[in-house]
Scaffold this active site. Structure first.
Site, PDB file in Angstrom:
ATOM      1  N   LYS A  89      -1.262  -4.683  -2.261  1.00 39.17           N
ATOM      2  CA  LYS A  89      -0.975  -4.875  -3.687  1.00 39.17           C
ATOM      3  C   LYS A  89      -2.064  -5.689  -4.410  1.00 39.17           C
ATOM      4  CE  LYS A  89       3.079  -2.787  -3.960  1.00 39.17           C
ATOM      5  NZ  LYS A  89       3.276  -1.568  -4.782  1.00 39.17           N
ATOM      6  N   GLU A 111       6.955  -5.921 -12.430  1.00 39.53           N
ATOM      7  CA  GLU A 111       8.199  -5.653 -11.712  1.00 39.53           C
ATOM      8  C   GLU A 111       7.910  -5.777 -10.228  1.00 39.53           C
ATOM      9  OE1 GLU A 111       6.076  -2.488 -10.240  1.00 39.53           O
ATOM     10  OE2 GLU A 111       6.106  -3.132 -12.344  1.00 39.53           O
ATOM     11  N   SER A 377       0.401  -1.104   5.410  1.00 37.53           N
ATOM     12  CA  SER A 377       0.326  -1.569   4.026  1.00 37.53           C
ATOM     13  C   SER A 377       0.757  -3.008   3.802  1.00 37.53           C
ATOM     14  CB  SER A 377       1.166  -0.649   3.124  1.00 37.53           C
ATOM     15  OG  SER A 377       2.500  -0.597   3.592  1.00 37.53           O
TER      16      SER A 377
END
Length: 394
Positions: A89, A111, A377
């Protein structure tokens, strides 16, 4: 066939910009400027510097020897879990915070479901000295407490959302409402390849650093740039599109996206959009989403907060429709089993999202010479609550 977005923000029939009039000015500004900003030398240099010196890129490409022996193939893990903040991210939030500053924005909203995007957003806001508000469903606040505490320590305001089933979809709804109320000074850092154009393309391009690195890393380790398979989990789909990006036009590489089947496709407790969804509009774009015959969105379910979403990025809807990417699904139990297998074979505890991609190794018969890359991830710190329950049941 091209898999790039067109000038109107569409991938085939999916995409576009379905927004309230109050947001038109913000979105139009982003549409008109994002591509030029991404091309600016000053942006590219600062983005590269922060990815390397702050986020810790390039992330390693690790040959998982014990896992490879178990599945009788050559398995590599792209270690996005080793990024600062523990997931992929940060690649996107670094790029978007630089863009927000160039647009003159002073207030950031986001969010989050699993909390990884929220932490990454709070991190870059602290780095830049900008106000940060993160919307998070009440259910996710409770099941992702470590990340909630991190966001608060970083100075972000975490706003619990009590509407709907109190998860990612509802957090996104509230973030959009906030943006409508503060159109002048606010930039919305969307965490995945969802939302109105240009967000799906913007996030994909920022995350494409993953597959860009993978090419030269594989060349070093295998003598070729392309693997036989790439596996990645898909909620909205940012980590998947990031590792698929530079291989989409290479038909020799089999791309596999993995969604959350939850308790099973037929149980009513699932988030497998590709299997259960149909075309519709959600959060500003036309894509595939889970909905009833009246077009009302069905509440998704997954043990993984980051995959608990009723839609998918429009680029993934298009890649599914064209058949370029195969989309499979994995149950909660299968994901948990895969997480424990990786932990005990390689000493790596993955995020529950990533565990869904790992579980597909049980569903495909590979050849010994096959080179498989799995996008790891995120790390599993945030999911220890779920993992602890499994340990207690052993």
């Amino acid at each position: 066939m091209t898999f790039k977005v067109d000038e109107y923000g569409y991938y085939g029939e999916f995409g576009g910009s379905y927004i309230p009039e109050m947001l038109y000015r913000n979105v139009e500004e982003l549409q008109s400027r994002y591509s030029d900003i991404l091309s600016e030398e000053s942006f590219r240099n600062e983005f590269k510097e922060l990815l390397e010196d702050y986020a810790g890129r390039p992330t390693p490409l690790y040959f998982a020897s014990r896992l490879s022996g178990y599945y009788k193939s050559r398995i590599y893990l792209k270690r996005e879990d080793l990024n600062h903040t523990g997931s992929h991210k940060i690649n996107n939030t670094i790029g978007q915070i630089l863009m927000a500053k160039k647009l003159g924005k002073t207030r950031i909203i986001a969010e989050t479901g699993a909390g990884q995007h929220g932490v990454a957003t709070a991190t870059v806001c602290a780095l830049s000295g900008l106000e940060c508000i993160v919307y998070m469903g009440r259910v996710d606040v409770e099941r992702q407490q470590p990340n909630v505490l991190k966001m608060k320590m970083l100075g972000a305001e975490v706003v619990p959302v009590d509407s709907g089933n109190q998860t990612l979809k509802d957090a996104t709804n509230e973030a959009i409402r906030d943006w409508i109320s503060h159109p002048q000074d606010t930039h919305y850092i969307i965490g995945s390849v969802v939302g109105p154009h240009p967000y799906p393309d913007l996030v994909a391009r920022l995350q494409s650093v993953i597959s860009d690195e993978l090419k030269w890393q594989l060349r070093e380790k295998e003598g070729r740039e392309a693997p036989d398979y790439i596996l990645a989990c898909v909620g909205g789909g940012s980590n998947a599109i990031g590792i698929f990006y530079h291989y989409i036009m290479n038909s020799d590489v089999e791309l596999i996206g993995v969604e959350a089947a939850g308790k099973g496709l037929e149980t009513g407790f699932s988030a497998a959009t590709m299997s259960l969804g149909s075309p519709g509009v959600i959060h500003g774009s036309r894509t595939l989403l889970m909905q009833d015959n009246d077009g009302q969105i069905l509440e998704p379910y997954s043990i993984s907060a980051g995959l608990d979403y009723p839609g998918v990025g429009p680029v993934h809807a298009f890649l599914h429709q064209t058949g370029r990417v195969s989309y499979m699904n994995v149950t909660d139990k299968e994901a948990l089993n895969a997480a424990f297998l990786l932990a005990r074979m390689e000493g790596i505890i993955p995020a529950l999202e990533t565990a869904h991609a790992l579980a597909v190794l049980e569903k495909i018969t590979f050849r010994e010479e096959d080179v498989i890359v799995i996008n790891l991830s995120g790390r599993g710190d945030k999911d220890m609550g779920a993992y602890t329950k499994e340990i207690d049941n052993e």
